[in-house]
Write a protein that holds these residues in place. Structure first.
Motif, PDB file in Angstrom:
ATOM      1  N   HIS A   9       0.473  -1.303   0.265  1.00  0.00           N
ATOM      2  CA  HIS A   9       0.153   0.104   0.440  1.00  0.00           C
ATOM      3  C   HIS A   9       1.335   0.832  -0.226  1.00  0.00           C
ATOM      4  N   ARG A  10       0.847   1.883  -0.872  1.00  0.00           N
ATOM      5  CA  ARG A  10       1.489   2.946  -1.317  1.00  0.00           C
ATOM      6  C   ARG A  10       3.069   3.710  -0.619  1.00  0.00           C
ATOM      7  N   VAL A  11       3.643   1.890  -1.120  1.00  0.00           N
ATOM      8  CA  VAL A  11       4.901   1.847  -0.462  1.00  0.00           C
ATOM      9  C   VAL A  11       6.389   2.680  -1.747  1.00  0.00           C
ATOM     10  N   THR A  12       7.067   3.998  -1.218  1.00  0.00           N
ATOM     11  CA  THR A  12       7.626   4.473  -1.562  1.00  0.00           C
ATOM     12  C   THR A  12       9.296   3.477  -0.953  1.00  0.00           C
ATOM     13  N   CYS A  13      10.285   3.873  -1.835  1.00  0.00           N
ATOM     14  CA  CYS A  13      11.797   3.043  -1.100  1.00  0.00           C
ATOM     15  C   CYS A  13      12.678   4.187  -2.438  1.00  0.00           C
ATOM     16  N   ALA A  18      26.062   8.174  -3.433  1.00  0.00           N
ATOM     17  CA  ALA A  18      27.104   9.063  -3.839  1.00  0.00           C
ATOM     18  C   ALA A  18      26.524   9.690  -4.600  1.00  0.00           C
ATOM     19  N   ARG A  19      25.672   9.785  -5.367  1.00  0.00           N
ATOM     20  CA  ARG A  19      25.646  10.700  -6.434  1.00  0.00           C
ATOM     21  C   ARG A  19      23.994  11.739  -6.349  1.00  0.00           C
ATOM     22  N   GLY A  20      23.031  11.019  -4.963  1.00  0.00           N
ATOM     23  CA  GLY A  20      22.723  11.438  -4.437  1.00  0.00           C
ATOM     24  C   GLY A  20      21.462  10.412  -4.181  1.00  0.00           C
ATOM     25  N   VAL A  21      19.854  11.048  -4.023  1.00  0.00           N
ATOM     26  CA  VAL A  21      19.144   9.884  -3.813  1.00  0.00           C
ATOM     27  C   VAL A  21      18.153   9.159  -4.903  1.00  0.00           C
ATOM     28  N   VAL A  22      18.113   7.583  -5.039  1.00  0.00           N
ATOM     29  CA  VAL A  22      17.903   7.434  -5.342  1.00  0.00           C
ATOM     30  C   VAL A  22      16.688   6.964  -5.028  1.00  0.00           C
ATOM     31  N   ARG A  23      15.539   7.973  -6.018  1.00  0.00           N
ATOM     32  CA  ARG A  23      13.595   6.967  -5.592  1.00  0.00           C
ATOM     33  C   ARG A  23      13.375   5.884  -6.811  1.00  0.00           C
ATOM     34  N   ALA A  24      13.778   4.706  -6.019  1.00  0.00           N
ATOM     35  CA  ALA A  24      13.246   3.672  -6.804  1.00  0.00           C
ATOM     36  C   ALA A  24      12.222   2.741  -6.946  1.00  0.00           C
ATOM     37  N   VAL A  25      11.069   3.209  -5.793  1.00  0.00           N
ATOM     38  CA  VAL A  25       9.950   2.704  -6.013  1.00  0.00           C
ATOM     39  C   VAL A  25       9.202   4.242  -5.099  1.00  0.00           C
ATOM     40  N   ARG A  57      11.342  -8.957   2.463  1.00  0.00           N
ATOM     41  CA  ARG A  57      11.896  -7.827   3.357  1.00  0.00           C
ATOM     42  C   ARG A  57      13.461  -7.752   3.999  1.00  0.00           C
ATOM     43  N   LEU A  58      13.864  -7.796   2.658  1.00  0.00           N
ATOM     44  CA  LEU A  58      15.068  -7.966   2.301  1.00  0.00           C
ATOM     45  C   LEU A  58      15.846  -6.451   2.684  1.00  0.00           C
ATOM     46  N   ILE A  59      14.665  -5.692   2.653  1.00  0.00           N
ATOM     47  CA  ILE A  59      15.008  -4.520   3.062  1.00  0.00           C
ATOM     48  C   ILE A  59      13.225  -2.969   3.636  1.00  0.00           C
ATOM     49  N   ALA A  60      13.814  -2.276   3.946  1.00  0.00           N
ATOM     50  CA  ALA A  60      12.006  -1.459   3.977  1.00  0.00           C
ATOM     51  C   ALA A  60      11.709  -0.784   3.522  1.00  0.00           C
ATOM     52  N   PRO A  61      10.357   0.143   3.269  1.00  0.00           N
ATOM     53  CA  PRO A  61       9.948   0.814   2.692  1.00  0.00           C
ATOM     54  C   PRO A  61      10.374   2.079   3.640  1.00  0.00           C
ATOM     55  N   GLY A  62      10.375   3.371   3.142  1.00  0.00           N
ATOM     56  CA  GLY A  62      10.947   4.277   3.580  1.00  0.00           C
ATOM     57  C   GLY A  62       9.447   5.281   4.048  1.00  0.00           C
ATOM     58  N   SER A  63       8.260   4.587   3.491  1.00  0.00           N
ATOM     59  CA  SER A  63       7.165   4.658   3.837  1.00  0.00           C
ATOM     60  C   SER A  63       5.802   3.845   2.929  1.00  0.00           C
ATOM     61  N   GLY A 225       9.996   3.633 -11.435  1.00  0.00           N
ATOM     62  CA  GLY A 225       9.985   3.904  -9.996  1.00  0.00           C
ATOM     63  C   GLY A 225       8.171   2.977  -9.593  1.00  0.00           C
ATOM     64  N   ARG A 226       7.665   3.357 -11.266  1.00  0.00           N
ATOM     65  CA  ARG A 226       6.220   4.082 -10.669  1.00  0.00           C
ATOM     66  C   ARG A 226       5.150   2.717 -11.688  1.00  0.00           C
ATOM     67  N   ILE A 227       4.286   2.307 -10.751  1.00  0.00           N
ATOM     68  CA  ILE A 227       3.614   1.687 -12.155  1.00  0.00           C
ATOM     69  C   ILE A 227       2.877   2.331 -12.669  1.00  0.00           C
TER      70      ILE A 227
END
Ligand code: SF4
Ligand code: MG
Length: 327
Positions: A9-13, A18-25, A57-63, A225-227
């Protein structure tokens, strides 16, 4: 009501690099039902593997939240967590890297049973041998090492290992991409059979549309990163709504010979932009032949265009015909 097997549900990760923040999901919502195969397609770097790792569950979502059969993965502890870990297993792209070269196939297959303290020594060996037979491998292979097996045999071992704990869901990330075409279809057919025998849910991730078409009940198309589109398989192939989906299909003639012949979409121009600095508005706009000024400013929401068929495009509004054909 039974909860979905997997519920995002509305998962962002995102990741700090080194080059900045990647918004993968970004803002991904998905439901996988019991026994269902959900195909996830998109070019490399679109966030598919990050979604796989989130589901494992190898990584946790940011939100956002991820639930497995009603269990919230963020807060799961004790028995819930143990149950989840046995119930969700992964099949990797590179079967060779995923198998310990110093262990025999038999020991590799027994490992999950040892970790989860199931059965005694002889019961474990018997289960390993039975599983080898189930994935179409000879029992003699139990005493061999991974280096003595072919790529197709190794992937069968990878699948066998994933099934040892009788999971309810498999996450397959590019599970057949490293295999030759003939071996690939054998392994896909094996997965189809095992899915039916074991009532497995599957999150099946691939950059290859023809592979997803072979297996998936419903398909989610991801872009940066988006559906961008989500539909039952046949509906998607009969009437793809998103310009990106159409371009992907046109670029994969085998996946859609009719689309390739009638040229419903042009070949996909340009590269996927960097997720470090995704284009504003609709991420697809620099490559989209239909982009209008609004696309550069406003991110289109994923909305239901027809029953069960969702799309994130400003031009795919009220009716499925609203999106003009191109090419
Ligand atoms: Fe193309 Fe605009 Fe639709 Fe994005 S929202 S896919 S840029 S038409
Ligand atoms: Mg990947």
């Amino acid at each position: 009501m039974t909860p979905p097997l997997l519920d995002l549900h509305r998962v962002t990760c995102g990741f700090v690099t080194a080059r900045g923040v990647v918004r993968a999901v970004e803002e991904v919502s998905l439901r996988l039902h019991h026994g269902e195969t959900l195909g996830l397609v998109g070019e490399s770097g679109c966030g598919k593997s990050t979604l796989a790792r989130l589901a494992m569950r190898l990584i946790a979502p940011g939100s956002g939240s991820i639930r497995f059969d009603g269990i919230d993965l963020a807060t799961a502890r004790g028995e819930d967590l143990r149950r989840y870990r046995a119930a969700v297993q992964m099949v990797f792209q590179d079967p060779y890297a995923a198998l310990n070269p110093r262990e025999t196939i038999g020991t590799i297959l027994e490992q999950p049973l040892i970790v989860h303290r199931r059965g005694g020594r002889s019961a474990r060996r018997a289960e390993a041998l039975a599983m080898l037979a189930r994935v179409g491998l000879r029992p003699e292979l139990a005493t061999r090492y991974p280096s003595e097996l072919s790529g197709g045999q190794r992937q069968r071992v990878g699948i066998a290992r994933a099934l040892m704990l009788q999971p309810r869901m498999l996450v397959c990330d590019e599970a057949v991409s490293a295999l030759d075409v003939s071996v690939r279809s054998q392994v896909l057919n094996l997965l189809l059979r095992l899915r039916a025998d074991h009532g497995l849910g599957m999150l099946f991730i691939s950059h290859d549309l023809s592979v997803v078409r072979h297996l998936a009940d419903r398909v989610a198309v991801m872009y940066l990163g988006r559906i961008v589109e989500f539909a039952p398989r046949d509906m998607l192939w009969q009437a793809p709504l998103h310009p990106y989906t159409r371009a992907l299909m046109a670029a994969t003639p085998l996946a859609n010979p009719a689309a390739a012949r009638s040229r419903v979409a042009p070949p996909l121009p340009g590269e996927v932009p960097s997720p470090l600095d995704p284009p504003p508005g609709c991420h697809f706009h620099p490559r989209c032949p239909l982009a209008i000024p609004r696309c550069r400013q406003e991110t289109p929401d994923l909305h239901e265009a027809t029953s069960g068929h969702s799309v994130a495009c400003h031009l795919a509004g009220e009716s499925p015909c609203a999106l003009p054909m191109v090419g």
